[in-house]
Write a protein that holds these residues in place. Structure first.
Motif, PDB file in Angstrom:
ATOM      1  N   PRO A  68      58.391 156.219 -21.036  1.00  0.00           N
ATOM      2  CA  PRO A  68      56.640 156.092 -21.339  1.00  0.00           C
ATOM      3  C   PRO A  68      56.912 153.907 -21.466  1.00  0.00           C
ATOM      4  CG  PRO A  68      57.210 157.892 -23.030  1.00  0.00           C
ATOM      5  CD  PRO A  68      58.726 157.216 -22.143  1.00  0.00           C
ATOM      6  N   LYS A  69      55.804 153.591 -20.971  1.00  0.00           N
ATOM      7  CA  LYS A  69      55.433 152.385 -21.080  1.00  0.00           C
ATOM      8  C   LYS A  69      54.506 151.735 -21.203  1.00  0.00           C
ATOM      9  CE  LYS A  69      57.770 148.308 -18.773  1.00  0.00           C
ATOM     10  NZ  LYS A  69      58.304 148.115 -17.345  1.00  0.00           N
ATOM     11  N   LYS A  70      54.170 150.340 -22.440  1.00  0.00           N
ATOM     12  CA  LYS A  70      53.203 149.664 -22.641  1.00  0.00           C
ATOM     13  C   LYS A  70      51.897 150.860 -22.906  1.00  0.00           C
ATOM     14  CE  LYS A  70      54.464 146.144 -19.730  1.00  0.00           C
ATOM     15  NZ  LYS A  70      54.089 145.006 -18.558  1.00  0.00           N
ATOM     16  N   LYS A  72      51.502 154.167 -22.078  1.00  0.00           N
ATOM     17  CA  LYS A  72      51.372 155.408 -21.249  1.00  0.00           C
ATOM     18  C   LYS A  72      52.138 156.350 -21.096  1.00  0.00           C
ATOM     19  CE  LYS A  72      48.261 152.111 -17.487  1.00  0.00           C
ATOM     20  NZ  LYS A  72      48.424 152.293 -16.324  1.00  0.00           N
ATOM     21  N   THR A  73      51.928 157.452 -20.698  1.00  0.00           N
ATOM     22  CA  THR A  73      53.211 158.263 -20.778  1.00  0.00           C
ATOM     23  C   THR A  73      53.459 158.091 -19.392  1.00  0.00           C
ATOM     24  OG1 THR A  73      51.325 159.884 -19.868  1.00  0.00           O
ATOM     25  CG2 THR A  73      51.030 159.330 -22.348  1.00  0.00           C
ATOM     26  N   THR A  74      54.698 159.441 -19.503  1.00  0.00           N
ATOM     27  CA  THR A  74      55.146 158.906 -18.137  1.00  0.00           C
ATOM     28  C   THR A  74      54.801 159.988 -17.595  1.00  0.00           C
ATOM     29  OG1 THR A  74      57.769 159.021 -19.986  1.00  0.00           O
ATOM     30  CG2 THR A  74      57.631 160.065 -17.048  1.00  0.00           C
ATOM     31  N   GLN A  75      53.726 160.708 -17.573  1.00  0.00           N
ATOM     32  CA  GLN A  75      52.502 161.134 -16.685  1.00  0.00           C
ATOM     33  C   GLN A  75      52.045 160.045 -15.840  1.00  0.00           C
ATOM     34  OE1 GLN A  75      53.747 164.388 -14.435  1.00  0.00           O
ATOM     35  NE2 GLN A  75      52.250 163.322 -13.194  1.00  0.00           N
ATOM     36  N   GLN A  76      51.777 159.400 -16.647  1.00  0.00           N
ATOM     37  CA  GLN A  76      50.101 158.569 -16.303  1.00  0.00           C
ATOM     38  C   GLN A  76      50.679 156.944 -15.652  1.00  0.00           C
ATOM     39  OE1 GLN A  76      49.262 157.454 -20.388  1.00  0.00           O
ATOM     40  NE2 GLN A  76      47.654 158.379 -20.450  1.00  0.00           N
TER      41      GLN A  76
END
Length: 545
Positions: A68-70, A72-76
């Motif tokens: 996840p970053k900023k 947002k999830t890993t999927q996003q």
């Protein structure tokens, strides 16, 4: 370069490599076909190009490590990744390609990459190839985090790779500047600045007070390395060297990576690091003075050539290991093991390093870069620019500081004052603070002089079949810089400035108007100085007489 060509032909989003489209099988393609490949850094610049190419040559599965970053999830983040224009042609040819990507939650900053036991088990039992493209590339990153991500993260990935049941290959993407205190950089491992394992233990034992002290003295600690990025890359290479005694590893060291040359689309980039940021800043009228020697070589490399080198070097590493084990068992010699009718030596293959650079075979100076960029920029200026291109350089540090005030800070002060008067948020001075910080960071590399050996890369190119030389083009000499910069500047306009070709006429008209205003301001500026000098001389004359 034919500057009369239309902008549409200068930046085509379609894959135009017809020769490549006709090729369905080559030795390198067959090596990767139906393999399970683990990739780190897949959401990054080089990473997404690697994913696109691997899917295009039909790997069975990609295990994509992401976090996840900023907000947002890993999927996003994964969804954003595959909505990129990079995958546009792949979607047309293979609409279901996403089904071949397995997303795995991971974070290189955490021990064991933050992987669950279940994920590690899946990797160990299924992965066959590991391509390690992830790293923290920020030059000003705190030493603790840089070591956790770049050094410990790589060590822990190698520990997992040791357990992989059917591991055929591990490729580590480093940087040509990992050993930048050296003037001559060979394709070999160098003595690291510190013992990597001890540095990992040091940062793991850091408390907040120690970390704060380290951040204040980090430049002295890492000297003569200029920043924590290249320092930790040097440490990481030694970790890779140690594991290379056991695992089939190749190291690829690209120099300054810039936008793609041809594939999957020409001129694509997603960041403003390094030269991308300089060219974009100049085109937008923001950067007007640089501290750089124009005659210095800029060792730049298009991203798709880096990707091709990674995949070709991986294939060659596998072939050499396979031949060695084949011969060691006393089996019948393989055709690949012959040179002029004689068997190659059967010494155990060692980890090879490939310096992926242009300075030896196809050098280009900063002067040429600015010339090509400005020439092309006249035909495709950005509409949202702060001002017209007024680019200047100097090798004198004191003159640079003076010109910074004249060309950057004074105009910024005037514009921000105007914005305050009309009750809008002043922002130009803050912009220049970021620009100057960026300029300080890249100054070392813009003014340094290095010689890179690249014999391993040359030898690799010669071993590729004719079709592989098309599919995995990594011959630097084939780059025509004038043509490349036509594609590059159009690409920066589209992908970084986010400006469509439809507004090109408006942009050209606006730049013509700004040019008139620019010359009017210059005339007024020099007139004021002339008057000041005239009255000063007159006053001095009156005092004398």
């Amino acid at each position: 370069m034919d500057l009369r060509a239309s902008a549409e032909s200068g930046h085509n989003n379609e894959l135009t490599m017809t020769e490549e489209r006709k090729i369905t099988s080559t030795p390198v393609m067959e090596f990767y076909r139906d393999k399970c490949v683990l990739i780190t850094g897949g959401t990054g610049f080089i990473g997404r190009l690697l994913i696109e190419k691997l899917l295009r040559i039909n790997v069975r599965q990609i295990i994509l490590l992401s976090r996840p970053k900023k907000g947002k999830t890993t999927q996003q983040r994964c969804d954003d990744l595959f909505s990129s224009i990079v995958f546009m042609n792949l979607k047309k040819d293979c609409p279901t390609f996403i089904e071949r990507v397995k997303l795995v939650d991971a974070d290189l900053q955490h021990p064991s990459l933050g992987l669950s036991d279940e994920s590690i088990e899946y990797i160990v039992n299924n992965a066959q190839i590991v391509l390690h493209a992830a790293s923290d590339v920020r030059f000003d990153q705190a030493l603790k985090k840089a070591i956790e991500v770049n050094v410990r993260g790589t060590r822990d990935l190698l520990r997992i790779a040791e357990k992989i049941v059917n591991l055929e290959l591990f490729v580590y993407i480093s940087t040509a500047y990992s050993n930048c205190p050296q003037g001559l950089i060979k394709e070999q491992f160098y003595t690291p600045p510190s013992e990597p394992e001890k540095m990992i233990q040091l940062v793991e034992a850091m408390d907040e007070r120690f970390e704060e002290h380290m951040n204040k003295t980090v430049n002295d600690f890492i000297h003569p390395w200029p920043n924590t990025y290249v320092y930790t890359k040097a440490l990481t290479e030694d970790v890779v060297r140690q594991y290379g005694e056991l695992l089939p590893i190749a190291v690829v060291r690209p120099s300054i990576v810039i936008a793609t040359n041809e594939e999957p689309i020409g001129g694509w980039t997603d960041n403003i690091y390094g030269l991308n940021g300089v060219i974009a800043g100049v085109a937008l009228g923001i950067i007007r003075i640089m501290h750089v020697d124009d005659n210095n070589k800029a060792d730049i490399i298009p991203a798709d050539i880096v990707v091709n080198t990674v995949l070709a070097a991986g294939w060659q590493t596998y072939v050499e290991r396979f031949i060695y084990h084949h011969l060691r068992k006393g089996d019948r010699p393989l055709p690949e093991a012959k040179t002029n009718g004689e068997l190659k030596g059967v010494a155990k293959p060692r980890t090879k390093i490939y310096n992926c650079v242009t300075g030896n075979d196809n050098p280009i100076s900063y002067q040429k870069i600015y010339k090509y960029s400005i020439e092309v920029g006249k035909h495709c200026p950005p509409k949202k620019s702060l001002w017209i291109v007024c680019h200047n350089t100097t090798t004198n540090k004191y003159l640079y500081e003076f010109y910074k005030v004249i060309y950057h800070l004074l105009p910024a002060l005037l514009i921000d004052t105007y914005l305050r008067v009309i009750r809008r948020t002043p922002r130009v001075m803050d912009l220049y603070r970021k620009v100057h910080k960026f300029a300080t960071v890249i100054e070392y590399f813009a003014n340094g002089r290095w010689t890179f050996e690249n014999d391993n890369l040359k030898s690799l190119r010669e071993k590729l079949s004719p079709d592989d030389q098309i599919m995995f083009q990594c011959n630097i000499q084939k780059i025509e810089w004038a043509d490349y910069f036509w594609t590059y500047i159009h690409g920066l306009r589209k992908h970084i400035a986010n400006e469509p070709l439809e507004n090109l006429d408006e942009a050209i008209k606006r730049h013509k108007q700004m040019r008139i205003v620019h010359y009017f301001i210059l005339a007024a500026y020099y007139s004021i100085w002339a008057l000041l000098i005239f009255y000063l001389c007159k006053a001095v004359g009156m005092l004398v007489f």
